[in-house]
Scaffold this motif. Structure first.
Motif, short mmCIF file in Angstrom:
data_model
loop_
_atom_site.label_atom_id
_atom_site.label_comp_id
_atom_site.label_asym_id
_atom_site.label_seq_id
_atom_site.Cartn_x
_atom_site.Cartn_y
_atom_site.Cartn_z
N ALA A 11 -8.59 -4.42 6.42
CA ALA A 11 -8.33 -2.98 6.44
C ALA A 11 -7.95 -2.51 7.84
O ALA A 11 -7.02 -1.72 8.02
CB ALA A 11 -9.55 -2.22 5.94
N ILE A 52 0.84 -1.21 0.00
CA ILE A 52 0.00 0.00 0.00
C ILE A 52 0.86 1.25 0.00
O ILE A 52 0.58 2.23 -0.72
CB ILE A 52 -0.95 -0.02 1.22
N LEU A 87 -5.11 0.58 -5.92
CA LEU A 87 -5.85 0.31 -4.68
C LEU A 87 -7.35 0.18 -4.95
O LEU A 87 -8.02 -0.67 -4.37
CB LEU A 87 -5.58 1.42 -3.67
N ILE A 123 -5.93 7.80 -2.40
CA ILE A 123 -7.23 7.24 -2.77
C ILE A 123 -8.27 8.35 -2.88
O ILE A 123 -8.46 9.14 -1.95
CB ILE A 123 -7.70 6.21 -1.73
N LEU A 160 -9.84 2.92 1.97
CA LEU A 160 -9.31 1.66 1.44
C LEU A 160 -10.45 0.73 1.00
O LEU A 160 -10.32 0.01 0.01
CB LEU A 160 -8.44 0.97 2.50
N ARG A 210 -10.16 -3.07 -4.09
CA ARG A 210 -10.92 -2.73 -2.87
C ARG A 210 -11.98 -3.77 -2.52
O ARG A 210 -12.26 -4.01 -1.34
CB ARG A 210 -11.55 -1.35 -3.01
#
Length: 447
Positions: free
Chosen positions: A122, A100, A110, A141, A359, A114
């Motif tokens: 997460a 990440i 990302l 993001i 995330l 998801r």
């Protein structure tokens, strides 16, 4: 799973994934109240080491709450996209963190995975990150949503005007809302928390906000944050509902304490979207839900199942994700110091909640707030707001003078919004910015 490690000759063995997740969490008064927190810093480090070496496949294969007795757990498993998860399954949590944070891992990469990330994954990776890591990762993001306008575009910071009134006086609400609009706030939503859970009162507020938006052709949406059943009763009377609001939590029992379940949320969303189709409004998108969450909500309802509050917050985000929301925000310090004791814990939780939500693909905002009996002040709120703005937070609250006279807590003001936008070269939602410019409001020029 390997659930043991040794640090300086001291052996630490954990009973299962739930205990590892809880004891790897940063210090939170709520976890201490629940009796699940690490007893020492060394034990916390040991739990982080063990957690870092678990694979994402092991986490998915060992649900923290039995799906046979919790509909949120079933929802999480049903949401998991096997194709997106397959390349991640063999990664350890530590390796996932490294991926990440890698400069080569973009927001687009990302976003592509998801739906292969569960809330527990997460939460786990957040526990291995520093505050700076959480800012850097979240800043990659962007989650863009559309209702009457567009929120979440890079370079845009939305603000919810929160014109609450202690007696639900419509004149006072509209005056406060108009004040916020002149500062360039209100693009995320004009959202009122009613003091009275009454269909008549909520209908009056919804109709009043709708008249304000129509009279001045404001490209924004309104919401009255009553219980979902109250809002739907207003909808039955023909009241306009732009966004359907509900607070949600990370367990079936906690949601039941709020008077909701997944079926009610599904039915509510369908009814509001059907009403949108009948209204003469220039909708720019189909998102119609607004959810609020907050660490400690399941514990406060005695519905936490021994799970730590960050993991449960992530599971609440999993609930929200299922309904394609326009807005989600963590009301980070609102529940009180029993759950987040001081400014350090509030700042940490705000950064965690924002990162975890992003995330998972949520349009995350944060109500940067604290109660008057917490060990926090406006300086600590300023610190968190600036950190979250750098992290790409979708929206903040705009409360007159930062002091909510109905809910009796401290948040962020219209003035704060102007300052943060100016400092970081952020702008209102594009449709809303054009509306401000057409009317010559100084807030539009300042940003």
């Amino acid at each position: 799973m390997n659930l043991a490690t040794t640090i300086r000759g001291e052996r630490f063995t954990f009973a299962g994934l739930v205990e590892v997740l809880a004891k790897a969490n940063e210090e939170k008064s709520g976890d201490q109240l629940a009796g699940v927190a690490a007893r020492t810093e060394r034990e916390r480090v040991a739990a982080k080491i063990v957690l870092s070496e678990l694979t994402l496949g092991e986490m998915v294969d060992n649900p923290v709450i039995d799906p046979d007795r919790d509909e949120v757990s079933r929802l999480i498993l049903d949401q998991l996209d096997d194709a997106a998860f397959r390349p991640l399954r063999g990664l350890t949590v530590g390796a996932f963190r490294e991926w990440i944070l890698d400069d080569a891992t973009t927001g687009e990469l990302l976003a592509a995975v998801r739906h292969g990330i569960t809330p527990e994954i997460a939460a786990a990776v957040a526990k291995l990150m520093s505050n700076k890591d959480l800012v850097i990762a979240a800043a990659k993001i962007r989650v863009v949503t559309r209702c009457r306008n567009t929120v979440g575009v890079r370079g845009v910071l939305g603000i919810r005007v929160q014109p609450n009134h202690p007696s639900d006086d419509l004149g006072g609400i509209l005056l406060s809302a108009a004040d916020g609009l002149t500062y360039g706030c209100g693009d995320a939503v004009i959202g009122v928390n009613p003091a009275t859970e009454s269909v008549d009162v909520v209908e009056n507020i919804l109709r009043g906000l709708d008249r304000l938006i129509d009279a001045f052709a404001i490209p924004t949406q309104a919401c009255c944050l009553a219980h979902i059943t109250t809002q739907l009763a207003c909808l039955e009377r023909g009241a306009p509902v732009d966004l359907l609001f509900q607070s949600v939590a990370g367990t079936e029992a906690a949601n039941r304490s709020f008077g909701v379940d997944l079926t009610l949320l599904r039915e509510g969303r369908e009814r509001v979207l059907e009403s949108h189709d009948r209204r003469d409004v220039a909708w720019v998108g189909r998102q119609a839900m607004y959810f609020e969450t907050g660490q400690g909500s399941a514990l406060s309802a005695a519905a936490h199942h021994g799970v730590d509050q960050l993991t449960l917050e992530a599971r609440a985000h999993g609930v929200a994700r299922a309904f394609d929301p326009f807005l989600v925000n963590s009301v980070v310090g609102f529940i009180g110091p029993e759950y987040l004791f001081d400014e350090r814990q509030i700042i940490r939780a705000g950064l965690e909640d924002h990162f975890v939500g992003k995330l998972l693909g949520l349009p995350m905002g944060v109500d940067v707030c604290y109660t008057n009996h917490a060990a926090a002040d406006q300086n600590s709120a300023d610190n968190l707001q600036l950190l979250l703005a750098a992290a790409g937070c979708n929206f903040f609250m705009g409360v007159p003078c930062s002091d909510d006279v109905m809910l009796n807590y401290q948040s962020t003001s219209y003035h704060d919004a102007v300052a943060v936008r100016s400092l970081l070269s952020l702008r209102p939602a594009p449709e809303f910015e054009a509306w401000l410019a057409a009317r010559g409001f100084g807030a539009a020029r300042a940003v």
